[in-house]
Design an enzyme around this catalytic site. Structure first.
Site, PDB file in Angstrom:
ATOM      1  N   THR A   1      -4.490  15.620  39.258  1.00 41.42           N
ATOM      2  CA  THR A   1      -4.714  14.418  40.067  1.00 41.42           C
ATOM      3  C   THR A   1      -6.203  14.105  40.247  1.00 41.42           C
ATOM      4  O   THR A   1      -6.547  13.099  40.856  1.00 41.42           O
ATOM      5  CB  THR A   1      -4.064  14.576  41.454  1.00 41.42           C
ATOM      6  N   GLY A   2      -7.086  14.964  39.733  1.00 44.96           N
ATOM      7  CA  GLY A   2      -8.522  14.740  39.874  1.00 44.96           C
ATOM      8  C   GLY A   2      -9.064  13.766  38.834  1.00 44.96           C
ATOM      9  O   GLY A   2      -8.336  13.300  37.945  1.00 44.96           O
TER      10      GLY A   2
ATOM     11  N   SER B   1      -0.938  17.811  47.153  1.00 47.45           N
ATOM     12  CA  SER B   1      -0.450  16.856  46.151  1.00 47.45           C
ATOM     13  C   SER B   1       0.933  17.199  45.625  1.00 47.45           C
ATOM     14  O   SER B   1       1.496  16.422  44.834  1.00 47.45           O
ATOM     15  CB  SER B   1      -1.428  16.793  44.968  1.00 47.45           C
TER      16      SER B   1
ATOM     17  N   CYS C   1     -20.190  19.011  29.623  1.00 52.08           N
ATOM     18  CA  CYS C   1     -20.112  17.709  28.954  1.00 52.08           C
ATOM     19  C   CYS C   1     -21.383  17.358  28.181  1.00 52.08           C
ATOM     20  O   CYS C   1     -21.323  16.905  27.030  1.00 52.08           O
ATOM     21  CB  CYS C   1     -19.786  16.615  29.963  1.00 52.08           C
TER      22      CYS C   1
ATOM     23  N   GLN D   1     -27.381  11.250  32.910  1.00 48.44           N
ATOM     24  CA  GLN D   1     -25.982  11.594  33.110  1.00 48.44           C
ATOM     25  C   GLN D   1     -25.286  10.687  34.116  1.00 48.44           C
ATOM     26  O   GLN D   1     -25.776  10.457  35.220  1.00 48.44           O
ATOM     27  CB  GLN D   1     -25.864  13.060  33.544  1.00 48.44           C
TER      28      GLN D   1
ATOM     29  N   GLY E   1     -19.919  12.450  35.882  1.00 50.77           N
ATOM     30  CA  GLY E   1     -20.111  13.847  35.523  1.00 50.77           C
ATOM     31  C   GLY E   1     -20.100  14.769  36.721  1.00 50.77           C
ATOM     32  O   GLY E   1     -19.959  15.985  36.575  1.00 50.77           O
TER      33      GLY E   1
ATOM     34  N   LYS F   1     -27.357  25.298  31.538  1.00 50.13           N
ATOM     35  CA  LYS F   1     -26.180  25.248  30.674  1.00 50.13           C
ATOM     36  C   LYS F   1     -26.527  24.742  29.273  1.00 50.13           C
ATOM     37  O   LYS F   1     -26.023  25.272  28.269  1.00 50.13           O
ATOM     38  CB  LYS F   1     -25.110  24.341  31.290  1.00 50.13           C
TER      39      LYS F   1
ATOM     40  N   ARG G   1     -29.669  12.237  36.811  1.00 46.55           N
ATOM     41  CA  ARG G   1     -28.477  11.470  37.168  1.00 46.55           C
ATOM     42  C   ARG G   1     -28.848   9.987  37.251  1.00 46.55           C
ATOM     43  O   ARG G   1     -29.847   9.627  37.891  1.00 46.55           O
ATOM     44  CB  ARG G   1     -27.916  11.946  38.502  1.00 46.55           C
TER      45      ARG G   1
ATOM     46  N   HIS H   1     -22.688   9.824  29.163  1.00 49.72           N
ATOM     47  CA  HIS H   1     -23.980  10.506  29.242  1.00 49.72           C
ATOM     48  C   HIS H   1     -24.837  10.114  28.037  1.00 49.72           C
ATOM     49  O   HIS H   1     -24.327   9.959  26.920  1.00 49.72           O
ATOM     50  CB  HIS H   1     -23.792  12.028  29.217  1.00 49.72           C
TER      51      HIS H   1
ATOM     52  N   ASN I   1     -18.533  11.106  28.803  1.00 48.15           N
ATOM     53  CA  ASN I   1     -18.498  12.472  29.317  1.00 48.15           C
ATOM     54  C   ASN I   1     -17.126  12.905  29.801  1.00 48.15           C
ATOM     55  O   ASN I   1     -16.826  14.101  29.842  1.00 48.15           O
ATOM     56  CB  ASN I   1     -19.513  12.646  30.453  1.00 48.15           C
TER      57      ASN I   1
END
Length: 330
Positions: free
Chosen positions: A9-10, A38, A126, A153, A157, A205, A227, A234, A307
């Site tokens: 659900t996200g 949920s 991503c 980004q 994201g 990362k 951002r 992205h 992304n």
């Protein structure tokens, strides 16, 4: 076969459900999984509403594949439980990416390392996915020494809260700040959390994951993650130093032949990748391909991708496709 999406659900989980619908993994049962609040809510999949189930019920279903997009904490707790029940977990969080024995996979590059015994598989960050898809064939041809990347980004994201902050600011609605500053009409040179030596987790990362996926610890990567007030997609300005000489025309031709990459590079007509055009696509777009004359064997690129698609959902589903195609799940 049985497949579940954990975190269905996200923001990213919903995209995973959509991408899973689009791909052919053969006949299968589908189970959406989410948090307690949920449970029972319907998630549409291939024209039918499927009620959300809880984590333990999903474990008990003994699905062959579980695609996780529920955050690192949940993945740390539940991925081993699913794995112990015989399920192969494809995890989109940062929980397992640095683990030595957990494969970090971009299918076009390194799916061949997967084994039937790999019960937890990490989906990369991503911004890493779109960059390494372009870097890998160039490394094979010219050997990369060093990469300098600046990312631009999307708010998506950072999940639904970042998206909502931008939405509300554009509507003039007062809202608690999810980002450290207002994002509309602004750029914030902080993506992720600040960590060692004032680099952010997003920057770290890009360094670690690039070397792990390509399989060469000699590649040096330095990053600045920013951002920007964009809803989906992205963008990355990437500077590469090679060991071997190259011709720009040869680079364009090489990349244009790679699966999953689309070259958009005609500066005379202002043709180059943009997140507005990449949104909703599974491909990685590359343009502004030009020589860097300040160093020997230097190259500049501009790389853009959705992304939520190739940067997350599509890559995870492609891993699942590979597992099914090669008979690595039963």
């Amino acid at each position: 076969m049985k497949i579940c999406v954990v975190g269905a659900t996200g923001l990213v989980g919903s995209e995973m459900v959509r991408v899973l619908e689009e791909h052919d993994l053969g006949p299968h049962e589908f189970f959406p999984v989410a948090s307690q609040r949920s449970i029972g809510l319907p998630v549409m999949y291939r024209g039918k509403g499927h009620p959300v189930i809880g984590m333990q019920e999903a474990v008990d279903k003994k699905t062959q594949i579980a695609i996780f997009s529920a955050g690192a904490k949940t993945s740390r707790e539940w991925a081993p439980v699913f794995a112990a029940a015989g399920t192969t977990v494809i995890d989109n969080s940062s929980a397992w990416r640095k683990e030595k024995d957990i494969p970090l996979i971009v299918p076009e590059i390194n799916a061949g390392i997967l084994k039937p015994t790999d019960r937890i598989i990490a989906n990369p960050n991503c911004s890493t996915i779109q960059m390494v898809l372009v870097l890998a064939p160039l490394h094979r041809k010219y050997r990369i020494r060093r990469v300098v990347v600046s990312t631009y980004q999307s708010v998506t994201g950072s999940g639904a809260k970042g998206y909502i902050q931008l939405e509300n600011e554009r509507k003039g609605i007062e809202t608690p700040l999810f980002f450290p500053h207002h994002i509309d009409l602004n750029v914030i040179p902080e993506a992720g959390d600040f960590a060692g030596e004032d680099y952010t987790t997003e920057e770290i990362k890009l360094d670690f994951e690039t070397r792990k996926i390509i399989g060469d610890d000699s590649i040096r990567v330095t990053a600045t993650a920013v951002r920007v007030p964009v809803y989906g997609g992205h963008s990355e300005a990437v500077n590469i130093e090679f060991e071997q000489p190259f011709e720009v025309a040869e680079v364009r031709e090489l990349l244009s032949k790679e699966k999953g990459i689309i070259v958009q590079d005609d500066p005379s007509r202002s043709v180059y990748p943009m997140p507005r055009n990449a949104r909703g696509s599974d491909e990685v777009f590359v343009g502004r391909i030009r020589r860097d004359h300040t160093i020997a064997n230097g190259l500049n690129l501009w790389i853009v991708s959705d992304n939520l698609r190739k940067g997350a959902a599509t890559n995870a589903v492609q891993i699942a496709e590979y597992l099914v195609e090669k008979g690595l799940v039963v």
